[in-house]
Scaffold this active site. Structure first.
Site, PDB file in Angstrom:
ATOM      1  N   LYS A   1       0.848  -1.199   0.000  1.00 13.71           N
ATOM      2  CA  LYS A   1       0.000   0.000   0.000  1.00 13.71           C
ATOM      3  C   LYS A   1       0.875   1.237   0.000  1.00 13.71           C
ATOM      4  O   LYS A   1       1.687   1.436   0.908  1.00 13.71           O
ATOM      5  CB  LYS A   1      -0.840   0.004   1.287  1.00 13.71           C
ATOM      6  CG  LYS A   1      -2.277  -0.361   1.089  1.00 13.71           C
ATOM      7  CD  LYS A   1      -2.933  -0.536   2.423  1.00 13.71           C
ATOM      8  CE  LYS A   1      -3.955   0.487   2.699  1.00 13.71           C
ATOM      9  NZ  LYS A   1      -4.597   0.252   4.006  1.00 13.71           N
TER      10      LYS A   1
HETATM   11  C1  E4P Z   1      -8.017   0.591   3.853  1.00 15.49           C
HETATM   12  O1  E4P Z   1      -7.158   0.232   3.083  1.00 15.49           O
HETATM   13  C2  E4P Z   1      -8.056   1.936   4.453  1.00 15.49           C
HETATM   14  O2  E4P Z   1      -6.865   2.197   5.120  1.00 15.49           O
HETATM   15  C3  E4P Z   1      -9.231   2.089   5.377  1.00 15.49           C
HETATM   16  O3  E4P Z   1     -10.392   1.591   4.728  1.00 15.49           O
HETATM   17  C4  E4P Z   1      -9.425   3.502   5.861  1.00 15.49           C
HETATM   18  O4  E4P Z   1     -10.572   3.572   6.648  1.00 15.49           O
HETATM   19  P1  E4P Z   1     -10.874   4.835   7.590  1.00 15.49           P
HETATM   20  O5  E4P Z   1     -11.211   5.991   6.733  1.00 15.49           O
HETATM   21  O6  E4P Z   1     -12.045   4.393   8.405  1.00 15.49           O
HETATM   22  O7  E4P Z   1      -9.634   5.064   8.398  1.00 15.49           O
END
Ligand code: E4P
Length: 243
Positions: free
Chosen positions: A103
């Site tokens: 990521k």
């Molecule tokens: C997933 O890859 C993301 O990091 C996650 O869905 C972010 O979610 P949030 O906006 O609730 O932190």
């Protein structure tokens, strides 16, 4: 059909949700983790970045034994982090298992890191995506990488993670953004649909986000355990009311 990922850094929650999904005739396919989800597991304990990185590896390896699909692990990056630092972390993360996606933030430094990692045929998940311009830039970048280093053979195409809930939080329409992103990606890869990145709907807050994501044909979505349970319950109730 849309595949489900769990948005969590807790292997026990993966076991619970994978069983629940199976008993409901569904499947928990993959996972997304991020530094704040990993930090949750530490319950406020302060550790160094190296220790956090080691902990992320431990957790990710456990999760890989529970889900059959892709598992995303994030590089630790802030506004000061250079592309080279992301590349070094990304190379390590990718070496843990072939089902891992690195990521990367969708920033200028993140794009520089994306170039280096895609050149090595590493699977990446572009995270922190908030605008159609970012979606377009990722599609363009992926197309160039495929042209230069073709064929990029991976288990699955790269991922683009638009953050629905965070846009809703600032009174924007997260789901319209997903729908536009799907249209944009489809047009961009019209002649080579199998090379197109997968849309990974992220930052999901409620069952409505799941329903609209499925209707928009997103390939994958990552859902917190609480919302996934809500969705399965809603599906069960609707089925029972029709029997
Ligand atoms: C997933 O890859 C993301 O990091 C996650 O869905 C972010 O979610 P949030 O906006 O609730 O932190």
């Amino acid at each position: 059909m849309t595949k489900f990922l769990l948005d969590s850094g807790d292997p026990n929650e993966y076991i619970e949700i994978a069983n629940l999904a199976k008993n409901s005739g569904s499947q928990l396919w993959g996972s997304t983790t991020n530094p704040s989800l990993i930090a949750k597991k530490l319950a406020g304990k302060k550790i160094s970045q190296d220790e956090a990185f080691r902990l992320q590896k431990e957790i990710v390896l456990e999760i890989l034994n529970i889900v059959p699909g892709a598992v995303s692990a994030e590089v630790y990056a802030d506004e000061e982090t250079t592309a080279q630092e992301m590349i070094d972390q990304g190379m390590q993360i990718a070496s843990w298992n072939q089902r891992i996606f690195v990521k990367l933030p969708t920033s200028i430094e993140g794009f520089k890191a994306r170039t280096a990692l895609r050149r090595e045929k590493i699977q990446v998940n572009n995270t922190l995506v908030f605008s159609e311009q970012q979606v377009f830039a990722i599609c363009l970048h992926e197309k160039i990488m495929q042209k230069l280093y073709c064929p990029i053979q991976n288990l699955w195409p790269c991922f683009i993670s638009p953050f629905v809930g965070r846009l809703d939080d600032i009174n924007e329409d997260g789901m319209s953004f997903i729908e536009n992103s799907m249209k944009m990606k489809k047009q961009y890869f019209e002649n080579t649909p199998t090379d197109a990145p997968w849309m990974l709907e992220a930052s999901i807050r409620r069952a409505e986000h799941i329903k609209r994501g499925i209707l928009a044909n997103v390939e994958i979505m990552t859902v917190p355990g609480k919302v996934y349970k809500e969705w399965l319950l809603l599906t069960k109730e609707q089925l029972q009311s029709r029997l």
